[in-house]
Design an enzyme around this catalytic site. Structure first.
Site, short mmCIF file in Angstrom:
data_model
loop_
_atom_site.label_atom_id
_atom_site.label_comp_id
_atom_site.label_asym_id
_atom_site.label_seq_id
_atom_site.Cartn_x
_atom_site.Cartn_y
_atom_site.Cartn_z
N THR A 10 1.87 6.34 -4.59
CA THR A 10 2.45 7.46 -5.18
C THR A 10 4.05 7.62 -5.49
O THR A 10 4.45 8.59 -6.17
CB THR A 10 2.16 8.95 -4.31
OG1 THR A 10 2.99 8.44 -2.95
CG2 THR A 10 0.70 9.09 -4.20
N TYR A 148 13.46 -5.80 9.01
CA TYR A 148 13.09 -5.57 7.79
C TYR A 148 13.03 -6.94 7.14
O TYR A 148 11.95 -7.38 6.64
CB TYR A 148 13.95 -4.79 7.06
CG TYR A 148 13.52 -4.52 5.44
CD1 TYR A 148 12.28 -3.23 5.25
CD2 TYR A 148 13.87 -5.04 4.48
CE1 TYR A 148 11.93 -3.22 3.82
CE2 TYR A 148 13.41 -5.09 3.32
CZ TYR A 148 12.36 -4.01 2.93
OH TYR A 148 11.94 -3.97 1.63
N VAL A 181 15.45 -1.94 -6.28
CA VAL A 181 14.65 -1.17 -7.34
C VAL A 181 14.90 0.51 -7.13
O VAL A 181 14.81 0.88 -6.08
CB VAL A 181 13.19 -1.54 -7.18
CG1 VAL A 181 12.35 -0.68 -8.38
CG2 VAL A 181 13.03 -2.96 -7.16
#
Length: 257
Positions: A10, A148, A181
């Site tokens: 989404t 991460y 991004v």
């Protein structure tokens, strides 16, 4: 018509994959935690491109969520031809500043879910002799920068190893390693982005186009931008001790604020 399943569909890179694949005529299975957003996305893509868009609400931080998606990608009657393992998130803070529960949740989503969904999907794909999996990692995989980066390094190593094991089966696997991004990713993690130079930002739609082209070429690793390819080339020849200091300072300058 082939069917693609996208986790984290989404927003951000997942939404860009959904737009591109729908425009190319693929039916979709859209996976995320927010049913309302999924339904809105499915309706929009169906109306715009005339494809079928199935909604699957699932939280990949839970066993039930992973199992629901694994069942869908392994369904032989309604096969999934392309799996995009895109769901992911970031935690704000350095090691020991982040709650252990949050660290473990990250590993659940970035590693365990990717492992289980890739296994379920590729088993069915191997039987048919065709299919593809894109596991979204990060250029953070190549530098020593916290949980991460470590989780994304696992994604890269796992994907490339599995790709070699399945060579010749008709099933392609590729790790996608973008840089910064413009998505909701940093906002959701509470990370400031004002200090990140403009040249470091990538466009999600261009990123997806480059990634799909790399998958079609049979690449097992995609760094879909010349700027980041050049940076990763420098990373390869930089001593690890020096690299650790550079990434720590860079993280403080461009990372969570």
């Amino acid at each position: 018509m082939t069917t693609a399943l996208i986790t984290g569909s989404t927003a951000g890179i997942g939404a860009a994959f959904a737009r591109r694949l729908a425009a190319d005529g693929h039916n979709l299975v859209l996976v995320a935690r927010d049913t309302k957003r999924l339904q809105e996305q499915a309706t929009e893509l169906h109306d715009r491109h005339g494809i079928e868009a199935e909604v699957l609400t699932a939280d990949l931080a839970t066993d039930d969520g992973i199992e629901a998606v694994a069942a869908r990608v392994s369904d032989r009657r309604n096969p999934v031809d392309l799996l995009i393992n895109n769901a992911g998130f970031g935690n704000k803070g350095r090691f020991l500043d982040v709650a252990m529960a949050d660290e473990l949740t990250m590993l659940k989503v970035h590693c365990e879910a990717v492992l289980r969904l890739t296994a379920a999907a590729t088993e069915a794909m191997r039987e048919r002799g065709r299919g593809g999996v894109v596991n979204v990692a990060s250029v953070a995989a190549f530098v020593p920068r916290g949980t991460y980066g470590a989780s994304k390094a696992w994604v890269v190593q796992f994907t490339q190893g599995a790709a070699r094991d399945l060579a010749g089966s008709g099933v392609r696997l590729m790790a996608l390693c973008p840089g910064f991004v413009r998505t909701e990713f940093h906002q959701r993690a509470g990370m400031g982005t004002d200090n990140i130079p403009g040249w470091m930002w990538l466009d999600a739609d261009k990123l997806v186009a480059a990634a799909l082209a790399d998958l079609a070429r049979g690449k097992s690793l995609s760094i879909p931008d010349p700027r980041y390819k050049a940076l990763m080339g420098l990373v390869k020849v930089t001593p690890r001790g020096l690299l650790g200091g550079i990434t720590s300072r860079t993280g403080r300058k461009y990372g969570p604020q």
